[in-house]
Design a protein around this motif. Structure first.
Motif, short mmCIF file in Angstrom:
data_model
loop_
_atom_site.label_atom_id
_atom_site.label_comp_id
_atom_site.label_asym_id
_atom_site.label_seq_id
_atom_site.Cartn_x
_atom_site.Cartn_y
_atom_site.Cartn_z
N SER A 54 5.01 3.84 -0.57
CA SER A 54 3.56 4.02 -0.50
C SER A 54 2.90 2.91 0.30
CB SER A 54 2.96 4.07 -1.91
OG SER A 54 2.98 2.80 -2.54
N ALA A 55 3.43 1.69 0.22
CA ALA A 55 2.85 0.58 0.98
C ALA A 55 3.04 0.77 2.48
CB ALA A 55 3.47 -0.74 0.52
N MET A 56 4.10 1.45 2.87
CA MET A 56 4.37 1.65 4.30
C MET A 56 3.46 2.70 4.93
SD MET A 56 8.53 1.52 4.51
CE MET A 56 8.52 1.88 6.27
N PHE A 57 3.15 3.76 4.19
CA PHE A 57 2.48 4.90 4.81
C PHE A 57 1.12 5.25 4.23
CE2 PHE A 57 7.10 5.67 5.27
CZ PHE A 57 7.17 5.60 6.66
N ALA A 58 0.94 5.06 2.93
CA ALA A 58 -0.25 5.62 2.29
C ALA A 58 -1.54 4.83 2.48
CB ALA A 58 0.02 5.82 0.79
N PRO A 59 -1.54 3.47 2.39
CA PRO A 59 -2.83 2.76 2.34
C PRO A 59 -3.78 3.02 3.51
CG PRO A 59 -1.07 1.31 1.64
CD PRO A 59 -0.41 2.56 2.17
N PRO A 60 -3.36 2.89 4.79
CA PRO A 60 -4.34 3.10 5.85
C PRO A 60 -4.96 4.49 5.82
CG PRO A 60 -2.36 2.06 6.73
CD PRO A 60 -2.03 2.52 5.33
N LEU A 61 -4.14 5.50 5.53
CA LEU A 61 -4.64 6.87 5.55
C LEU A 61 -5.61 7.12 4.39
CD1 LEU A 61 -4.19 9.47 7.21
CD2 LEU A 61 -2.56 10.17 5.46
N LEU A 62 -5.23 6.71 3.17
CA LEU A 62 -6.09 6.96 2.01
C LEU A 62 -7.38 6.17 2.10
CD1 LEU A 62 -3.61 7.10 -1.00
CD2 LEU A 62 -4.91 8.96 0.00
N ILE A 63 -7.30 4.91 2.53
CA ILE A 63 -8.50 4.08 2.58
C ILE A 63 -9.50 4.64 3.57
CG2 ILE A 63 -9.37 1.80 3.25
CD1 ILE A 63 -6.78 0.62 2.08
N LYS A 64 -9.01 5.15 4.70
CA LYS A 64 -9.92 5.69 5.70
C LYS A 64 -10.43 7.07 5.33
CE LYS A 64 -8.15 2.88 9.48
NZ LYS A 64 -7.34 2.83 10.71
N HIS A 65 -9.69 7.81 4.53
CA HIS A 65 -10.16 9.11 4.06
C HIS A 65 -11.15 8.96 2.91
CE1 HIS A 65 -8.38 12.53 6.09
NE2 HIS A 65 -7.22 11.89 6.18
N LEU A 66 -10.79 8.13 1.91
CA LEU A 66 -11.58 8.04 0.69
C LEU A 66 -12.50 6.83 0.64
CD1 LEU A 66 -8.76 8.90 -1.92
CD2 LEU A 66 -10.39 10.46 -0.84
N GLY A 67 -12.22 5.82 1.46
CA GLY A 67 -12.89 4.54 1.30
C GLY A 67 -12.19 3.72 0.24
N CYS A 68 -12.47 2.42 0.22
CA CYS A 68 -11.77 1.53 -0.71
C CYS A 68 -12.07 1.87 -2.17
CB CYS A 68 -12.17 0.08 -0.43
SG CYS A 68 -11.56 -0.57 1.14
N LYS A 69 -13.35 2.16 -2.48
CA LYS A 69 -13.73 2.38 -3.87
C LYS A 69 -12.97 3.53 -4.49
CE LYS A 69 -17.63 3.88 -6.75
NZ LYS A 69 -19.09 4.03 -6.87
N TRP A 70 -12.98 4.69 -3.86
CA TRP A 70 -12.37 5.87 -4.48
C TRP A 70 -10.85 5.85 -4.38
CZ3 TRP A 70 -15.28 7.74 -7.88
CH2 TRP A 70 -16.66 7.75 -7.71
#
Length: 476
Positions: A54-70
């Motif tokens: 998850s650290a390799m692939f998920a963070p940039p995509l999720l943060i830009k889709h949902l924002g940091c809060k969500w």
């Protein structure tokens, strides 16, 4: 009066305290509570294996889709499932919930780090000091991490206090025979060394009570962040939806950053951070505390770790601006080395009651440096790639966790202790090279690659963070 950015730092910190009151307490108990067939440490291995992915692939995509809060709120929900899985510990409940938690770990921590980094930029800009130089933003980032970890590390106090108070009510606490103590600590490595000492499981009704408390704390964490945390990067997420990059271009930003030599030199220290924490959580609790005192003392001893970690995180966050990070890293290395050497020669016995609390306290002081300063240095050195940088931090720290939990039930304690020492030595070899590269290398001009964060694209180029010790001529 507390400003909006400081308020957000406090809200994030409180949410993480509630969440890790549950998870941290569970993690410390796994090697003893679920000792049968190594099920507890196996679940921890699954967590950190999934966290690596998850650290390799998920963070940039999720943060830009949902924002940091969500991203934080959704990830917290995944953590709660692990407490539910421990209501009835079995392979079919622990392993799936461990995988769910691990997949959420990368986005959770990367979103938190990115949120704090963005808050420091916004606060420096609000003070009107962002354009005059980057030093204020760097100091704010270090200060925010110090405040966060000072509050966050107190979760070890509350989670462990809950477990010890509840398990102390067990009416079937067994006396530990004197002959069983020979297997405690770095002693003889018998074939059944994993099962030595007092590993009696508490009554099931007490386990239910503890898990209910932990589930409630996780739900409180989600609610507090969802209601009180400002969505400061909402515009960034909306912009990303309107101008979305290809999946692999965004997700592989973490991998692309590995080409940076500074990051390569940070990897050994980051892995050591995972190794030293997991050694205390898995090996010290099982082979020293539970073996000689009993499982109900794990919480009480680990409270010393959490309290010292919390206080020192706050102090070191303040001291870093005066002492610099080199002196603090040196203090942490010397403290860890002394503790490791003591564990090699100490034969734990109930008569040495104070020592069981002293070592976690010193370990917590050292861990406060590793946590605050390594987090801060990632934010300082890679300001244009914050999501990818902090994703790499979680990735390589998780490699340390995975290695330690993976070989926990396969190697003798003496071997695991020497491996920890070797990792510390390697970190002390590569870190000076990193500082030399930072100080002597020419400053790189601001670049905005496709993997860079959207929020940094709207900042003026001259506002880029510069690492500690950069030449005065380039600090504005």
């Amino acid at each position: 009066m507390i400003g909006p950015n400081m308020k957000n730092v406090l809200v994030v910190s409180f949410g993480f305290v509630c969440l890790f009151t549950a998870y941290g307490g569970l993690q410390n108990l796994q090697s003893s509570l679920n000792a049968q067939q190594g099920m507890g440490v196996a679940s921890l291995s699954v967590i950190y294996a999934a966290l690596i992915l998850s650290a390799m692939f998920a963070p940039p995509l999720l943060i830009k889709h949902l924002g940091c809060k969500w991203t934080i709120v959704a990830s917290m929900g995944c953590y709660v499932t692990y407490s539910c899985g421990n209501l009835y510990s079995a392979w079919e409940t622990l392993i799936p919930t461990s995988a769910v938690l691990g997949l959420a770990g990368g986005p959770l921590w990367s979103a938190k780090c990115t949120y704090l980094a963005l808050s420091s930029h916004l606060q420096a800009k609000r003070e009107g000091r962002q354009g005059s130089g980057s030093r204020r933003a760097q100091d704010l980032l270090t200060q925010y991490f110090g405040i966060f970890f000072a509050i966050f590390q107190s979760s070890a106090v509350w989670g462990n206090l809950l477990s010890s108070l509840i398990f102390s009510q067990d009416t079937h606490i067994a006396e530990i025979p004197e002959e069983a103590l020979q297997y405690c600590g770095v002693g003889p490595c018998a074939d059944d060394f994993i099962q030595s000492g007092n590993f009696t499981r508490p009554e099931q009704k007490l386990v239910y009570t503890l898990m209910g408390c932990y589930i409630g704390m996780g739900v409180l964490a989600m609610a507090s962040v969802a209601v009180f945390l400002d969505n400061i990067d909402r515009g960034v997420a909306k912009e990303f939806h309107g101008n979305q990059e290809p999946f692999w271009s965004t997700a592989l930003a973490t991998v692309r950053l590995l080409r940076d030599r500074k990051l390569q030199l940070l990897i050994p220290m980051t892995i050591y951070s995972g190794l030293e924490q997991s050694f205390l959580w898995a090996e010290y609790t099982k082979n020293f505390v539970t073996c000689a005192l009993g499982i109900h003392f794990i919480g009480f001893t680990m409270i010393c770790f959490g309290a010292c970690d919390s206080v020192c995180s706050f102090l070191f966050g303040k001291l870093a601006r005066f002492t610099g990070r080199i002196a603090l890293f040196g203090l942490a290395a010397l403290t860890n080395f002394g503790c490791i050497m003591a564990l090699l020669f100490w034969r734990p016995h109930p008569d040495h009651f104070a020592v069981f609390f002293l070592i976690p306290g010193l370990w917590g002081m050292a861990d406060a440096v590793w946590q605050t300063q390594i987090n801060a240095i990632y934010g300082v050195l890679f300001p244009d790639h914050t999501e990818a940088a902090f994703a790499n931090y979680r990735l390589w720290e998780s490699v340390g966790f995975l290695l330690a939990f993976g070989y926990s039930s396969q190697l003798c304690l003496s071997t695991k202790t020497y491996l920890l020492l070797a990792s510390l030595a390697l970190s002390l070899l590569t870190y000076p090279l990193l500082e030399y590269l930072v100080r002597e290398g020419p400053p790189a001009p601001p670049r905005y690659s496709r993997g860079a964060t959207q929020e940094n694209k709207v900042e003026e180029p001259q506002n880029t963070f510069l690492p500690e010790g950069a030449p005065d001529s380039v600090q504005g």
